[in-house]
Scaffold this motif. Structure first.
Motif, PDB file in Angstrom:
ATOM      1  N   GLU A  12      -2.689   2.223   7.295  1.00 15.74           N
ATOM      2  CA  GLU A  12      -1.791   1.410   7.501  1.00 15.74           C
ATOM      3  C   GLU A  12      -1.224   0.835   8.779  1.00 15.74           C
ATOM      4  O   GLU A  12      -1.686  -0.232   8.948  1.00 15.74           O
ATOM      5  N   HIS A  36     -10.734   6.770  -3.553  1.00 14.81           N
ATOM      6  CA  HIS A  36      -9.537   5.512  -4.546  1.00 14.81           C
ATOM      7  C   HIS A  36      -8.677   6.218  -5.418  1.00 14.81           C
ATOM      8  O   HIS A  36      -7.499   7.360  -4.646  1.00 14.81           O
ATOM      9  N   TYR A  47       0.781  -0.518   0.235  1.00 16.47           N
ATOM     10  CA  TYR A  47       0.010  -0.164  -0.313  1.00 16.47           C
ATOM     11  C   TYR A  47       0.930   1.813  -0.066  1.00 16.47           C
ATOM     12  O   TYR A  47       0.565   2.220  -0.777  1.00 16.47           O
ATOM     13  N   VAL A  48       2.213   1.088   0.222  1.00 17.28           N
ATOM     14  CA  VAL A  48       3.060   2.263   0.873  1.00 17.28           C
ATOM     15  C   VAL A  48       3.454   2.973  -0.736  1.00 17.28           C
ATOM     16  O   VAL A  48       3.496   3.509  -0.834  1.00 17.28           O
ATOM     17  N   VAL A  83      -7.756   9.903  -3.128  1.00 18.20           N
ATOM     18  CA  VAL A  83      -6.786   9.560  -2.480  1.00 18.20           C
ATOM     19  C   VAL A  83      -5.419   9.976  -3.809  1.00 18.20           C
ATOM     20  O   VAL A  83      -3.718  10.583  -3.243  1.00 18.20           O
ATOM     21  N   ARG A 109      -0.436  12.186   0.604  1.00 18.16           N
ATOM     22  CA  ARG A 109      -0.828  11.263   0.079  1.00 18.16           C
ATOM     23  C   ARG A 109      -0.212  10.404   0.792  1.00 18.16           C
ATOM     24  O   ARG A 109      -0.122   9.454   1.952  1.00 18.16           O
ATOM     25  N   THR A 167      -2.006   7.837   3.613  1.00 22.35           N
ATOM     26  CA  THR A 167      -1.775   6.171   3.071  1.00 22.35           C
ATOM     27  C   THR A 167      -0.907   5.169   4.686  1.00 22.35           C
ATOM     28  O   THR A 167      -1.246   4.459   5.280  1.00 22.35           O
ATOM     29  N   SER A 199       0.801   3.942  -3.136  1.00 28.14           N
ATOM     30  CA  SER A 199       0.493   5.383  -2.966  1.00 28.14           C
ATOM     31  C   SER A 199       1.696   6.378  -2.744  1.00 28.14           C
ATOM     32  O   SER A 199       1.015   7.862  -3.200  1.00 28.14           O
TER      33      SER A 199
END
Length: 156
Positions: free
Chosen positions: A115, A96, A19-20, A99, A107, A111, A23
């Motif tokens: 998490e 989504h 996820y990081v 973001v 961002r 993000t 982003s």
């Protein structure tokens, strides 16, 4: 930190690392490269990490640096078909897209907060003061509320 401990810790953070990277990097192959490169770099340096409690922020900082290295190497315009796809599972596409439209400076901390990172871990990972991390997360939330202002509350 021993190598076997490192591997165990990294396996627990795989989803978060994805996820990081997503982003920051729009292209799936670049995300995968960044994650792999950061895992290898972390493995090479894991014995230098003295405080195991700081592992999450440490490996995330390595990943963020690797993502920006890939972006600098590419220095190209993102084509429409390369816009990042939402992670697998049920995802609100409007959220989504909102973001992903945020500037990097807000961002990435946002993000990381999604998490489950604390403000202190975010500050350590991104290399900013803790108060600044909190401010950037707040800015991201306000920007998302404005972008998604269709009557429903997005984030508290």
């Amino acid at each position: 930190m021993r190598r076997d401990e490192y591997v165990e810790q990294v396996m627990q953070l795989t989803r978060s690392l994805y996820y990081v990277s997503s982003s920051i990097l729009p292209v799936m192959q670049d995300r995968e490269d960044a994650i792999q490169n950061s895992i290898v770099k972390g493995l090479q340096k894991c014995e230098t990490l003295r405080d195991r409690d700081k592992f999450r922020g440490w490996i995330t900082r390595i990943l963020i640096n690797e993502c920006y290295t890939i972006l600098r190497q590419k220095k190209r315009v993102v084509l429409a078909e390369e816009v990042p796809q939402p992670p697998p599972g049920e995802v609100d596409l409007a959220l989504h897209d909102a973001v992903m439209s945020l500037p990097d400076r807000i961002r990435v901390p946002f993000t990381l907060q999604l998490e489950g990172y604390t403000a202190r871990e975010i500050a350590q990972s991104v290399g900013i003061p803790e108060g600044t991390a909190k401010t950037l997360i707040r800015e991201a939330k306000l920007a998302l509320r404005a972008a998604l202002a269709d009557g429903e509350e997005v984030l508290a």
